[in-house]
Design a protein around this motif. Structure first.
Motif, short mmCIF file in Angstrom:
data_model
loop_
_atom_site.label_atom_id
_atom_site.label_comp_id
_atom_site.label_asym_id
_atom_site.label_seq_id
_atom_site.Cartn_x
_atom_site.Cartn_y
_atom_site.Cartn_z
N TYR A 1 0.85 -1.19 0.00
CA TYR A 1 0.00 0.00 0.00
C TYR A 1 0.88 1.24 0.00
O TYR A 1 1.91 1.27 0.67
N PRO A 2 0.51 2.27 -0.75
CA PRO A 2 1.42 3.39 -0.97
C PRO A 2 1.64 4.32 0.22
O PRO A 2 2.46 5.20 0.15
N PHE A 3 0.89 4.16 1.29
CA PHE A 3 1.14 4.97 2.47
C PHE A 3 0.61 4.23 3.69
O PHE A 3 -0.22 3.35 3.59
N TYR A 4 1.13 4.60 4.85
CA TYR A 4 0.73 3.93 6.08
C TYR A 4 -0.55 4.56 6.63
O TYR A 4 -0.72 5.77 6.62
N LEU A 5 -1.44 3.71 7.13
CA LEU A 5 -2.67 4.17 7.75
C LEU A 5 -2.74 3.63 9.17
O LEU A 5 -2.64 2.42 9.37
N TRP A 6 -2.88 4.50 10.13
CA TRP A 6 -3.07 4.05 11.51
C TRP A 6 -4.52 4.17 11.94
O TRP A 6 -4.91 3.68 12.98
N LEU A 7 -5.34 4.84 11.17
CA LEU A 7 -6.76 4.93 11.43
C LEU A 7 -7.50 4.49 10.16
O LEU A 7 -7.17 4.95 9.07
N PRO A 8 -8.47 3.61 10.28
CA PRO A 8 -9.15 3.10 9.08
C PRO A 8 -10.04 4.15 8.43
O PRO A 8 -10.78 4.86 9.11
N THR A 9 -9.97 4.22 7.12
CA THR A 9 -10.91 5.03 6.36
C THR A 9 -12.05 4.17 5.84
O THR A 9 -13.11 4.68 5.50
N TRP A 10 -11.81 2.86 5.74
CA TRP A 10 -12.84 1.89 5.34
C TRP A 10 -13.11 0.95 6.50
O TRP A 10 -12.19 0.43 7.13
N LEU A 11 -14.38 0.70 6.77
CA LEU A 11 -14.82 -0.36 7.67
C LEU A 11 -15.91 -1.15 6.96
O LEU A 11 -16.55 -0.62 6.04
N GLY A 12 -16.11 -2.39 7.35
CA GLY A 12 -17.13 -3.14 6.64
C GLY A 12 -17.48 -4.47 7.26
O GLY A 12 -16.78 -4.96 8.14
N ARG A 13 -18.60 -5.00 6.77
CA ARG A 13 -19.04 -6.34 7.15
C ARG A 13 -19.53 -7.06 5.90
O ARG A 13 -19.97 -6.43 4.92
#
Length: 252
Positions: free
Chosen positions: A78-90
């Protein structure tokens, strides 16, 4: 070298960031609380077959997320690190298709056939989707065809969440539903099949009535409609299924 950086990385806390962090955290916490309430409502309503089918979540109470660890570095592509999700899902399936005494996550994808999904998105910071003008909820139904005939729905759901590429695999729009297909070989996974999708702004999901009319009813009705498709064709658009998918008929 700038005294505040080492190889371009900050080594001190920035005052302007510190000033904004507490209220930003409070706001995001409230957003995640709304996400939880949203999915709790879906669980109650999907359990009732009011629109032709009941739906059971995959992975129990666990949400899928595009960020779920706090590593300083990793080997992710992935092109950058994410510490907080922008996507959530079920993800959800028809519990009637789960074999007796089989845990939901262990149900073969070939037996489940259809998998529904609901994904709230903050609307930005995705490498494969252009930023939206406001936060959205993506929902739809997949007719996945993993190349491993023994693959379980838990594994398939993870692949769908990780490898969904709407902009490069979208093909058509029918009755307000975007349609397309997974392209396993193109994007480096073992998933083929078809999908249909709708996108709705989260601003249209601020009441029980809006959630019912904009998410629960259309998704359950679409899922119920697609369950009658022959096993030898894609449930999404009636196209011939792969040979592996056609063999589902012997499992039904």
């Amino acid at each position: 070298m700038n005294i505040g950086t080492i190889e371009g990385l900050h080594v001190i806390f920035r005052e302007e960031v510190l000033a904004k962090a507490p209220p930003a955290y409070d706001g995001l916490s409230e957003y995640f609380r709304d996400v939880r309430a949203f999915f709790e409502v879906l669980s109650v309503r999907f359990a009732m077959p009011e629109y032709g089918v009941s739906l059971r979540p995959i992975h129990g109470n666990e949400l899928f997320a595009n960020a779920n660890s706090y590593l300083l570095s990793d080997d992710s592509s992935y092109p950058f690190y994410l510490w907080l999700p922008t996507w959530l899902g079920r993800f959800y399936l028809d519990p009637e298709r789960v074999p007796d005494e089989c845990p939901t996550d262990e149900c073969p994808t070939s037996q489940a056939r259809l998998i529904a999904f609901v994904w709230p998105w903050l609307g930005f910071n995705d490498a494969y989707v252009q930023d939206a003008t406001r936060p959205e909820c993506w929902f739809g139904v997949a007719d996945p065809q993993p190349r491993d005939p023994e693959e379980r729905v838990g594994t398939t759901a993870e692949s769908i969440f990780k490898y969904f590429r709407v902009e490069s695999t979208r093909e058509d729009e029918v009755d307000g539903w975007l349609t397309g297909g997974f392209r396993g070989e193109r994007i480096g996974c073992s998933l083929d099949g078809r999908w249909c999708l709708r996108r709705v702004p989260l601003s249209r999901l601020t009441s029980y009535y809006q959630v019912e009319q904009n998410i629960i009813r259309p998704l359950a009705e679409k899922f119920s409609e697609l369950t009658v498709a022959p096993a030898a064709t894609s449930a999404i658009d009636g196209r011939p299924a792969s040979a592996a998918a056609a063999r589902r008929s012997s499992l039904r």
